[in-house]
Structure formats: structure tokens, C-alpha cells
Write an enzyme that holds these catalytic residues in place. Structure first.
Site: not given
Length: 935
Positions: A534, A609
Site C-alpha cells: 500500500d 479508498d
């Protein structure tokens, strides 16, 4: 979190406050518009018109592999070098660089899987106005016009594509700053190069326009950050015209419709990998990944443009039919308007060179194969990677993991992977475990292994600066950190606080990183632990646009030259580490947030997200379709939405949608209430269980689709136009999709929906509802009443799909289970399909030929299985326990014939109301030749 926050600088505290609140949308002010990006504003100010560039035909050289000639800008007399290649597979490559740059300009390495193979160019004609070159068969040729410079690609009398037809080629040559001293200028020069050689010496009557320095050329400030631009302006730009085209796709990642919109009157689409907090929808803003590939499609042809540049890039799209209604187009037709639809595309990059691959199709599958030949195919994931993944930020400790794992068993919901986010580490030090919450990680992993389950743990590429932390000290001692403009190690703020950023562009750094995944280096790791990368855009909380300063340094290059490659390299090194730790035997599973062209070779991506909102559920479909078109098939969205809290209806609908998307993972923000599948009442638990079980039953089909994606580059999740390229009704459709050729999925994505309208394509085709087996004709809009349990899915008539209906707690537990074949007959009472299996996790399918690949066919009332890979070998205990034939007639008897010559009568049932024939327990091994005869 509290001790961590206390140590953070105010900017990081603000970032955390925003993240933890989960209530605010993206702050656009953190990210540049084109007007705030100096090079984009400069280039966009150029208007279409007469190009200043002309081709110097007397410099042309034609060899067996390429054509080269010089271009000159008649305004400043700077010369460029054009290289033109005809590539194998119906592609053309165009490269443009400075003839004699002050210093080398960045050319993207490592993305192409090999140096593309060329085919000979032949000269058809030449005069003072230009040259015509043959591109081989089908009367394909390139017309190179000299003044102004322009390239036209023709097939017969049809113009396929033009380059620089609008005169927007721009190439900002490297130069010395006017206020720089002579000594500084001399120091900049490579040995043996005179800056004066860049330009043709003007004749007495030549007019040379003085180049003026514009704001932002040598220094640029955005908010509190200054970009020092030591190399000055270096942008490149080129326009492409696509006659006959109204639909273009690709250039992910954007939260946008499948068909790209025109950008007139707004910002261009931006390609610049960024950590965008709670992104907006239907917006050209940059997101986490960038694949500079665009596909153009009409009913006659599909083409593609691959712009190989890793710097910040903007893409403008305009169309002469944009904004016209259907009525307006009909009026043009009635009035005899002969204006051909055309889409114009302009690419603008901050630095590097122009290196573009033109993929000429002509079919969608040709373009997929062409692009795959350049950048590779989708990594073949382990079977478990295609199953269900359970994640949140964060599972608190080993006891929490154990409780969640037990909860799935208690509620009879299968899953394969449970995930750990950043809180599992010792103070955000990656490759470590919290000594209190995860004190015995091997015990935890062993408990999962005994249930044939796996874990993914996060490993991010920002490294906590801590003299007691082995990873940091080794990277620093070996000089592997990215440098700042002054030569020191670049430092920025991220989850650990002050962090360094490894320079993954260095092969030595990537090799070292890979070695850290060895079992004796990554303490507590086992063979069932996999990895999630990430924040690899890279995310820098206190950096410009929440990323790295462009004047940071990677060896001889600035970060601006290669920014979009960073995440690509991180995932590549991680995947290599997982392969190496097993001695090259086991396939890796690595999820990445940032990506570039070629990232498909290394694993999975997700859409970042997102939020628990219906529109975010809807947008997951075109976002993954766009990625699929540019080679990245293993795509998914956070089921339920990362930010905010879904109500039970949204959560159920998201599970139902995610179960039919390639990467199937639920994920949630730290600040959201827990949302394991059994926490919303027994009715919703049952609905989620059914969606997940449908996924597991279809795993044999998913697996063979990914096998083909790995072999061919063809996408798994497909827009309808890929299979029905002449059906204009499908060209802008992005609320439904195909899985392979044979399953059509129209998820329910509207709140409170009581029905959906699905388009069933294919005149003369039939489609079967996979739940009711009801038959429907193709080429129609079908209204489908839905309830909360409905997942509209249809199997194409003419196909055979294998399923495993004995769903167990994980995919590995189903390894030896029997298959059920669903045979959906076409109008001509025929069907074809395949069955592929291997061990599900190693490279032995490739290195040792250990797999089974069968062709299944139904014709003349005979269903047969034959070997598609006679040289392959694998023994399996799996057998065929049931055959369902949809659209069948009732036979008088059913006979099984095996390779040994033995015949046996089989039991069957026939449902006359639905024309479904069910053959029970035929019993043959899936690896054998056999036939079932209906009489």
C-alpha cells in the site's frame, strides 16, 4: 494510535484527523489542476494549427529494422530525431527525442518484456513532400508528410490514425538557464557536446524566434512546496486523430465511466500516481495508478495507443460529435451531413521522450494480444487468490484473528485469506510483528494452515527512520534510499512518522528487498503468508500533493522522470521475494495500490479508498473494466466501501457484485463499526453466505479464465463490446459485463431496486438465467424483477461451464471435489467449453507441464471431453458427478462411453417445463476421454 499521533508533525495530525473522521470528501486544493501544473498550462495554451515542425527528408535513413530522419522546429531551429518501426503483430512504434540533448532524456526501462521484434519497412514512394512506407499486408502504409511534419496510417483508402494532424507536437528541448554563468553552462555539458549543436545554424534570412522563459519553467511553487527544476522545461506533447471513432476507453485510473468523456471546457485526464483521500467520482483527477494506454473502437475496428512515459501526464480528448443528442445525429443523417465522426487525443508529459506504440488491431482481441506482447500478461494467481478475502484496518491481535476465523466456520461462510493492516507491526516497522498483540505469529499462521487458509500482511515502502530497525539501517548503509536534491537521503512523513523511501529503481535495491521475504529474514513468516503493498505511489503526507518532491533524485534521474513507475517496482520486487523464498516453486500473491503499464505481471490491484455509498458500488464496475482493457485483470473494489458505514442493503448488494468481480475482498476503515458478514442479522448473513458460495462454486471457471488471461493477455472481466464489437448498443454500456465469453452479469446497484433491465446481446443467440434456467433470446433489453436475494447472471447458449457445488470452508478444501457441468445449448443445439486444473499454487503447470486442459463439446446429441494438452500430465481424484443440459429435449436413454470402450447406462431426469436434462453420477475422471450419448 495516541502515542503515534503525539510524535507526528502537525501536517500528519491533520492527515490522521481527516482519515479518521471518514466524513470529508477529497480536498481538491491538495491536488493540482492543469492550470496549476506549469507544463500542462504551457502546453495546453498551444492551439491547433500549423505545426512548426518539418521533416528533413535529406536526413532519412531506411534500414532493415527502422526509418530515421530529423525533424526541425522552424521557430527555434532545434532538431529532433524521429525513429519509426514496423513491429511484428500489426503495430507501429514512433520515437521522438532531441537529436543532441544537453544530457540524456529518460527512457522508460523494465516495462517492456523484451525489445519489440521488428519487421521490414519498405519504401513505396518519395518526393519533396514526403514518403510513403509499406506496413505489410492489407495495403497498410504510413504517409510521412514533410511540411508540416505529419504521419498518417492508412489501410487501403481508409485513414486509420493521424499524428500531429492538428499541429500540437511540442518538444521542450533541454537548455541552460539564461542567468546561469558560463562556467555552470560548461559544467552541464556532456563531453564532446556543444549546446549550439542542438540547433541548425540560421541562415541570414532565417528568422529565429527568441525563446522566452515563462513562469514555472525553472521553478514552480504549489502551496508551500517549491520544485527547483534544475533541468528547466522538458515537456513533450503529441496529438492523435482517430477518424470514425466516437468511443475511447482506458487510461486508468480514474473514477469514471467506461467510455471516456471529452475534456473540452475542463481539465484533461491526469495520470500521476497519488494518495487521494476519499476520491470523487466522475472526475479526471489522478488516482493511485496510471496506465497510459487508450483503446479506440467503432463497429469496423479497434485500435490502441500506448504512450510509454512515466512522468506526470495529462490526456485531452475532444470529439466533433460530443454533446450531440441522438436526435441531433439523426438530423445530420437526414440532412445529408457528411461529417465523419472523429475523436482527437492529445498526450502531454512533463519530461522524458515521445515513445508511442500504435496498436492497429483490427479486432479487440488483436489489440489485447498486441499490448500483451509488449508488456506481458496477467500473472496467474494461485487459486486461493480468486476466492474470498476478509480484511479491515485492523484486526486487533491474534485472538481477534482466531475469533474472526472461527466466526466464518460458525456461520458456514467460506473464505481463504484474512488480512492484517499496519497495526500488526511493531510501531509501523514493516517485516515485524507487534510483540504484544502478535507475539507468536507462527502459531497464528499454523492455525490457519491447518484449516487450509492463508494470511496477507501489509508491507509498505516507507521505512521508519530508527537506528535500531534492521531494515532501515541496512538500506541506509547500502545507500539504497532515494536522495533529496541536495544529495542527502530523502525523508518524508508517513505512518511511522519520519520515514525514508527506498530507491526501487535500482536493481540492487529490488534484489535486497526480495531477499527480505526469505523465511529466515522475515521473522514469523510462513508459506501461507502473502503480501500487500500500500501507499506506494509513493505517499508522503507532508510532500507536495501528498507525494514525493519531483526534484528528489534516483541516481542520474529526477523523481519527476519516473514517478509513475515507483509502485510498479515495489510490487515487482515483492513478488520476486515471494517467489524466491520458495525456491522458485510457489506462485506469489501481491496486492498493490499504485501501478503502471506492466503491473499485471506481478499480481492484483484494487480501486483504493472508496466509500460506503451506492455510487461507489456502481463505479467499481467501469473502474475494473477500464483496468481489464489495459491488461490488469485481477481487479476489485473494497466490498462494503472503505470509508463510512454501509447499511445492510448496500452491504449485501456489494457482496453480490464483488462475488462476480475478479478480486473479491471486503475491507473497512479503522473508524468504522465492525462488519463481518454475520453482524447484520441472520437474514443478511444468509444472503451474504449465498453470494460467497456462488463465488466458490464458480472457482473452476474463474481459474480457467485467469489461465487464458495469463497465456493470451485477454481480459477476464469484459465490456460487452469486446465480444459484440459491431453492436453499437454495447459501446458505452458499463452497468453490466461479461466474465469470459459465457457469463453475463448485471449486478443490482440501485438502492431499493425492484427490477433491472439487462441487455442480452447477440442476434440469434440465447441466454439462460443461471438460477432459474429460463431461456431468453439475445438482442433484447430484458426487464428482470429483483428481490434482495437476486443476482442477475446469464449463461450464453452454446457454452459449457464447470462448477464445484460442494462448497467447503476454503478453496483448498475443495481440491479433490467433483465437478458439475452446466451445458447451455445454442439455437443449433451445440455447445463448447473447457475445463482446466492444476495443483492451484505452484509454477509446475509451466515448468513441468503438470496440468489438465480438456475441451468439452456438445454436438449431434453427444457430449464429449477431449485432451487439449496431450503433452501435459496430472493425476486428479476429481470426477464428474452431475451434468445439466439447458435447452435439451428428453432422450430415451443416456449412455456413457469411456476410453476403455466400456458403455454404461446413466440415470437422468428431465424437467419438461424448463427443458433441463439432469444426468446424475456419470462418474468419469475429469482427466479422461469420454462421451455421453443422448438417444
Amino acid at each position: 494510535m495516541a502515542p503515534f499521533v503525539q510524535r507526528m508533525a502537525p501536517v500528519v495530525m491533520l492527515w490522521l484527523a481527516l482519515c479518521l473522521s471518514g466524513t470529508l470528501a477529497v480536498d481538491r486544493g491538495n491536488f493540482k489542476t492543469c492550470d496549476q501544473s506549469a507544463f500542462c498550462k504551457r502546453q495546453r495554451a498551444l492551439q491547433p494549427g500549423q505545426s512548426p515542425y518539418r521533416a528533413l527528408l535529406d536526413t532519412m535513413e531506411l534500414t532493415h529494422t527502422k526509418l530515421t530522419l530529423q525533424l526541425i522546429n522552424d521557430n527555434n531551429k532545434v532538431r529532433l530525431l524521429l525513429e519509426l518501426y514496423r513491429l511484428q503483430g500489426n503495430m507501429t512504434r514512433v520515437k521522438i527525442n532531441e537529436l543532441k540533448p544537453l544530457k540524456p532524456r529518460y527512457e522508460v526501462p523494465d516495462v517492456l518484456v523484451q525489445q519489440p521484434l521488428t519487421e521490414p519497412l519498405s519504401l513505396l514512394s518519395q518526393d519533396e513532400n514526403g514518403v510513403v512506407l509499406s506496413l505489410g499486408g492489407e495495403a497498410q502504409r504510413v504517409i510521412l508528410s514533410a511540411r508540416p511534419f505529419r504521419l498518417d496510417i492508412m489501410e487501403g483508402h481508409e485513414l486509420l490514425m493521424s499524428l500531429n494532424s492538428r499541429g500540437l507536437l511540442a518538444f521542450e528541448h533541454l537548455r541552460t538557464r539564461k542567468d546561469t554563468s558560463q562556467s555552470d553552462s560548461e559544467a552541464e555539458k556532456p563531453q564532446g557536446t556543444d549546446p549550439a549543436d542542438q540547433a541548425e545554424q540560421p541562415k541570414a534570412d532565417d528568422k529565429v524566434e527568441e525563446e522566452k522563459d515563462e513562469e514555472g519553467m525553472w521553478e514552480e511553487t504549489f502551496k508551500s512546496h517549491t520544485d527547483t527544476k534544475p533541468n528547466g522545461p522538458s515537456a513533450v506533447s503529441l496529438d492523435f486523430s482517430l477518424p470514425g471513432v466516437e468511443h475511447v476507453y482506458g487510461i486508468p485510473e480514474h473514477a469514471e465511466t467506461l467510455k471516456l468523456k471529452t475534456t473540452d471546457g475542463g481539465d484533461p485526464y491526469r495520470l500521476y500516481n497519488l494518495d487521494v483521500f476519499q476520491y470523487e467520482l466522475f472526475n479526471p483527477m489522478a488516482l493511485y495508478g496510471a496506465v497510459p494506454v487508450m483503446l479506440a473502437h467503432n463497429a469496423q475496428r479497434t485500435t490502441g495507443i500506448f504512450w510509454l512515459n512515466a512522468a506526470e501526464t495529462w490526456v485531452d480528448i475532444s470529439s466533433n460529435t460530443a454533446g450531440k443528442t441522438v436526435f441531433g445525429k439523426m438530423l445530420d443523417y437526414v440532412q445529408g451531413s457528411n461529417e465523419t465522426p472523429q475523436t482527437d487525443v492529445r498526450w502531454i508529459s512533463e519530461s522524458g521522450i515521445i515513445d508511442v506504440f500504435i496498436m492497429l488491431g483490427p479486432t479487440p482481441y488483436d489489440v489485447f494480444s498486441q499490448y500483451a506482447s509488449l508488456t506481458g500478461t496477467q500473472a496467474f494467481p494461485p487459486l486461493a487468490g480468486l476466492a474470498y478475502h476478509q480484511c479491515r484496518w485492523n484486526y486487533n491481535d491474534q485472538e481477534d484473528v482466531q475469533a474472526v476465523d472461527a466466526g466464518f466456520d460458525q456461520h458456514d461462510i467460506p473464505y481463504d485469506f484474512i488480512w492484517l493492516d499496519i497495526e500488526h507491526t511493531d510501531g509501523k516497522r514493516y517485516f515485524t510483528w507487534d510483540p504484544h498483540k502478535f507475539a507468536t505469529p507462527k502459531d497464528m499462521l499454523q492455525g490457519l494452515l491447518e484449516k487450509k487458509r492463508k494470511m496477507v500482511a501489509i508491507v509498505d515502502p516507507h521505512i521508519k527512520i530508527d537506528s535500531e530497525y534492521k531494515i532501515h539501517t541496512e538500506i541506509r548503509s547500502q545507500g539504497f534510499y532515494i536522495k533529496n536534491k541536495d544529495g542527502g537521503d530523502y525523508e518524508g512523513w508517513c505512518w511511522p512518522g519520519n520515514a525514508g523511501y527506498p530507491d526501487f529503481t535500482k536493481p540492487e535495491m529490488r534484489a535486497w528487498w526480495a531477499s527480505m521475504f526469505a523465511y529466515d529474514q522475515y521473522e514469523g513468516s510462513m508459506e501461507n503468508l502473502y503480501t500487500w503493498n500500500d501507499m506506494n505511489e509513493p505517499s508522503v503526507f507532508n510532500g507536495p500533493e501528498v507525494t514525493m518532491h519531483k526534484d528528489a533524485v534516483h541516481g542520474p534521474w529526477e523523481h519527476r522522470d519516473l514517478h509513475n513507475l515507483y509502485g510498479f517496482y515495489v510490487q515487482a520486487a515483492t513478488a520476486e521475494g515471494l517467489i524466491q523464498r520458495s525456491g522458485g516453486v510457489e506462485r506469489p500473491f501481491v496486492l498493490t495500490r499504485a501501478f503502471f503499464a506492466g503491473s499485471q505481471r506481478y499480481g492484483a490491484v484494487w480501486t483504493g479508498d472508496n466509500a460506503a455509498e451506492w455510487d461507489h458500488l456502481k463505479i467499481s464496475i467501469p473502474m475494473c473494466l477500464s483496468l481489464s482493457l489495459v491488461g490488469i485483470s485481477l481487479c476489485g473494489a473494497d466490498v462494503g466501501g472503505f470509508f463510512k458505514t454501509p447499511n445492510s442493503e448496500l452491504l449485501v448488494r456489494w457482496y453480490q457484485t464483488g462475488a462476480y468481480q475478479p478480486f473479491f475482498r471486503a475491507h473497512a476503515h479503522l473508524d468504522t463499526p465492525r462488519r463481518e458478514p454475520w453482524l447484520f442479522g441472520p437474514d443478511n448473513t444468509a444472503l451474504i453466505r449465498e453470494a460467497v458460495r456462488q463465488r466458490y462454486a464458480l472457482l473452476p471457471y474463474w481459474y480457467q479464465l485467469f489461465y487464458h488471461a495469463h497465456r493470451t493477455g485477454h481480459p477476464v472481466m469484459r465490456p460487452l463490446w469486446v465480444e459484440y464489437p459491431q453492436d453499437a448498443a454495447t459501446f458505452a454500456m458499463d452497468d453490466q459485463f461479461l466474465l469470459g465469453r459465457d457469463l453475463l452479469v448485471h449486478p443490482v446497484t440501485e438502492e431499493g431496486a425492484r427490477g433491472v433491465t439487462a441487455y442480452l446481446p447477440g442476434k440469434g443467440e440465447v441466454w439462460f438465467d443461471v438460477h432459474t434456467f429460463q431461456k431468453h433470446n439475445g438482442a433484447q433489453d430484458l426487464y428482470i424483477p429483483v428481490t434482495i436475494s437476486s443476482i442477475p447472471v446469464f449463461q450464453r447458449g452454446g457454452s459449457i461451464i464447470p462448477r464445484k457445488l460442494r462448497v467447503r470452508r476454503s478453496s483448498a478444501c475443495m481440491e479433490h471435489d467433483p465437478y458439475t457441468l452446466f451445458v447451455a445449448l445454442s439455437q443449433r443445439r451445440k455447445a463448447e467449453g473447457e475445463l482446466y486444473l492444476d495443483d492451484g499454487h505452484t509454477f509446475n503447470f509451466d515448468t513441468k507441464g503438470e496440468f489438465i486442459h480438456r475441451k468439452l463439446s456438445f454436438s449431434n446429441n453427444i457430449l464429449s471431453s477431449s485432451n487439449l494438452a496431450p503433452a501435459a500430465h496430472l493425476s486428479t481424484m476429481s470426477w464428474i458427478e452431475r451434468i445439466l443440459i439447458l435447452g435439451a429435449s428428453k432422450p430415451s436413454k443416456v449412455t456413457l462411453k469411456t476410453a476403455g470402450g466400456q458403455d454404461s447406462q446413466l440415470e437422468f431426469e428431465f424437467d419438461a417445463s424448463m427443458s433441463v436434462l439432469t444426468i446424475r453420477k456419470p462418474g468419469m475422471n475429469v482427466g479422461e476421454d469420454w462421451s455421453v450419448v443422448l438417444k
